[in-house]
Write a protein that holds these residues in place. Structure first.
Motif, mmCIF file in Angstrom:
data_model
loop_
_atom_site.group_PDB
_atom_site.id
_atom_site.type_symbol
_atom_site.label_atom_id
_atom_site.label_comp_id
_atom_site.label_asym_id
_atom_site.label_seq_id
_atom_site.Cartn_x
_atom_site.Cartn_y
_atom_site.Cartn_z
ATOM 1 N N VAL A 5 0.844 -1.196 0.000
ATOM 2 C CA VAL A 5 0.000 0.000 0.000
ATOM 3 C C VAL A 5 0.880 1.248 0.000
ATOM 4 O O VAL A 5 0.597 2.211 -0.719
ATOM 5 C CB VAL A 5 -0.964 -0.012 1.211
ATOM 6 N N ASN A 6 1.966 1.237 0.798
ATOM 7 C CA ASN A 6 2.899 2.367 0.816
ATOM 8 C C ASN A 6 3.512 2.591 -0.567
ATOM 9 O O ASN A 6 3.657 3.723 -1.009
ATOM 10 C CB ASN A 6 4.019 2.136 1.834
ATOM 11 N N GLN A 7 3.871 1.503 -1.213
ATOM 12 C CA GLN A 7 4.464 1.628 -2.548
ATOM 13 C C GLN A 7 3.465 2.238 -3.534
ATOM 14 O O GLN A 7 3.795 3.159 -4.291
ATOM 15 C CB GLN A 7 4.921 0.264 -3.061
ATOM 16 N N ALA A 8 2.229 1.735 -3.514
ATOM 17 C CA ALA A 8 1.209 2.227 -4.448
ATOM 18 C C ALA A 8 0.825 3.675 -4.152
ATOM 19 O O ALA A 8 0.759 4.506 -5.066
ATOM 20 C CB ALA A 8 -0.016 1.326 -4.388
ATOM 21 N N GLY A 29 5.777 11.501 -2.046
ATOM 22 C CA GLY A 29 5.433 10.251 -2.721
ATOM 23 C C GLY A 29 6.646 9.378 -2.950
ATOM 24 O O GLY A 29 6.600 8.162 -2.735
ATOM 25 N N HIS A 30 7.726 10.003 -3.372
ATOM 26 C CA HIS A 30 8.952 9.250 -3.617
ATOM 27 C C HIS A 30 9.441 8.603 -2.316
ATOM 28 O O HIS A 30 9.807 7.420 -2.294
ATOM 29 C CB HIS A 30 10.029 10.178 -4.195
ATOM 30 N N SER A 31 9.414 9.361 -1.224
ATOM 31 C CA SER A 31 9.849 8.838 0.079
ATOM 32 C C SER A 31 8.950 7.702 0.545
ATOM 33 O O SER A 31 9.424 6.675 1.039
ATOM 34 C CB SER A 31 9.845 9.945 1.133
ATOM 35 N N GLN A 32 7.652 7.868 0.392
ATOM 36 C CA GLN A 32 6.708 6.839 0.823
ATOM 37 C C GLN A 32 6.898 5.562 -0.001
ATOM 38 O O GLN A 32 6.883 4.459 0.534
ATOM 39 C CB GLN A 32 5.274 7.343 0.701
ATOM 40 N N ARG A 33 7.075 5.721 -1.298
ATOM 41 C CA ARG A 33 7.289 4.560 -2.168
ATOM 42 C C ARG A 33 8.594 3.851 -1.799
ATOM 43 O O ARG A 33 8.656 2.628 -1.682
ATOM 44 C CB ARG A 33 7.322 4.981 -3.638
ATOM 45 N N GLY A 36 8.175 1.836 1.336
ATOM 46 C CA GLY A 36 7.459 0.596 1.063
ATOM 47 C C GLY A 36 8.349 -0.450 0.432
ATOM 48 O O GLY A 36 8.302 -1.635 0.792
ATOM 49 N N VAL A 37 9.185 -0.027 -0.501
ATOM 50 C CA VAL A 37 10.127 -0.948 -1.144
ATOM 51 C C VAL A 37 11.115 -1.495 -0.114
ATOM 52 O O VAL A 37 11.399 -2.696 -0.073
ATOM 53 C CB VAL A 37 10.872 -0.249 -2.309
ATOM 54 N N GLY A 38 11.633 -0.620 0.740
ATOM 55 C CA GLY A 38 12.580 -1.045 1.766
ATOM 56 C C GLY A 38 11.958 -2.012 2.760
ATOM 57 O O GLY A 38 12.562 -3.021 3.132
ATOM 58 N N GLN A 40 9.437 -3.993 2.195
ATOM 59 C CA GLN A 40 9.218 -5.257 1.491
ATOM 60 C C GLN A 40 10.511 -6.066 1.433
ATOM 61 O O GLN A 40 10.510 -7.273 1.659
ATOM 62 C CB GLN A 40 8.703 -4.999 0.064
ATOM 63 N N LYS A 41 11.611 -5.387 1.160
ATOM 64 C CA LYS A 41 12.905 -6.067 1.095
ATOM 65 C C LYS A 41 13.276 -6.658 2.458
ATOM 66 O O LYS A 41 13.724 -7.809 2.539
ATOM 67 C CB LYS A 41 13.982 -5.090 0.634
ATOM 68 N N LEU A 42 13.074 -5.899 3.534
ATOM 69 C CA LEU A 42 13.356 -6.408 4.877
ATOM 70 C C LEU A 42 12.483 -7.609 5.214
ATOM 71 O O LEU A 42 12.949 -8.585 5.802
ATOM 72 C CB LEU A 42 13.137 -5.310 5.920
ATOM 73 N N GLN A 43 11.224 -7.534 4.829
ATOM 74 C CA GLN A 43 10.307 -8.642 5.083
ATOM 75 C C GLN A 43 10.759 -9.893 4.330
ATOM 76 O O GLN A 43 10.746 -10.992 4.884
ATOM 77 C CB GLN A 43 8.894 -8.244 4.665
ATOM 78 N N ASN A 44 11.176 -9.728 3.095
ATOM 79 C CA ASN A 44 11.665 -10.866 2.305
ATOM 80 C C ASN A 44 12.934 -11.453 2.913
ATOM 81 O O ASN A 44 13.091 -12.672 2.980
ATOM 82 C CB ASN A 44 11.922 -10.444 0.857
ATOM 83 N N GLU A 45 13.842 -10.596 3.358
ATOM 84 C CA GLU A 45 15.086 -11.070 3.977
ATOM 85 C C GLU A 45 14.805 -11.808 5.279
ATOM 86 O O GLU A 45 15.428 -12.829 5.569
ATOM 87 C CB GLU A 45 16.041 -9.899 4.227
#
Length: 106
Positions: A5-8, A29-33, A36-38, A40-45
């Motif tokens: 949601v943060n990314q979108a 918007g750029h910061s929020q996106r 969200g990407v960061g 997601q990456k932490l969650q995947n790791e």
């Protein structure tokens, strides 16, 4: 908010800021996106770490060693609470090693 949601939402704010010429909105918007990407990456790791029995077995070994040291220090200082904490930590580390050794064999 979830990372997707943060990314979108961030992408939409960033696009709106570009479209309207609102630099502050674009930056928000750029910061929020990016956040969200960061996330997601932490969650995947974190998920990958849970699924890596070799790394978890090594972590258990370190935990066991730390517990042994803490237990000995507690004994030397005459601190029964520290000894107990060390024993518990050592037991947790041993358990972690055994569980992950079994996972490697499966």
């Amino acid at each position: 908010m979830s990372n997707i949601v943060n990314q979108a939402a961030g992408a939409m704010k960033e696009g709106l800021g570009k479209l309207t010429g609102n630099e502050q909105k674009r930056e928000e918007g750029h910061s929020q996106r990016a956040q969200g990407v960061g996330e997601q990456k932490l969650q995947n790791e974190a998920q990958n770490a849970k699924e890596n029995p070799t790394a978890n077995q090594a972590k258990g070994g370190m935990q066991e060693a730390g517990g042994t040291a803490k237990e000995k220090l507690g004994r030397a200082m005459g601190n029964p609470d520290m000894q107990k904490e060390g024993r518990n930590l050592r037991s947790q580390g041993k358990g972690e090693q055994e569980i992950n050794a079994q996972k490697q064999q499966d």
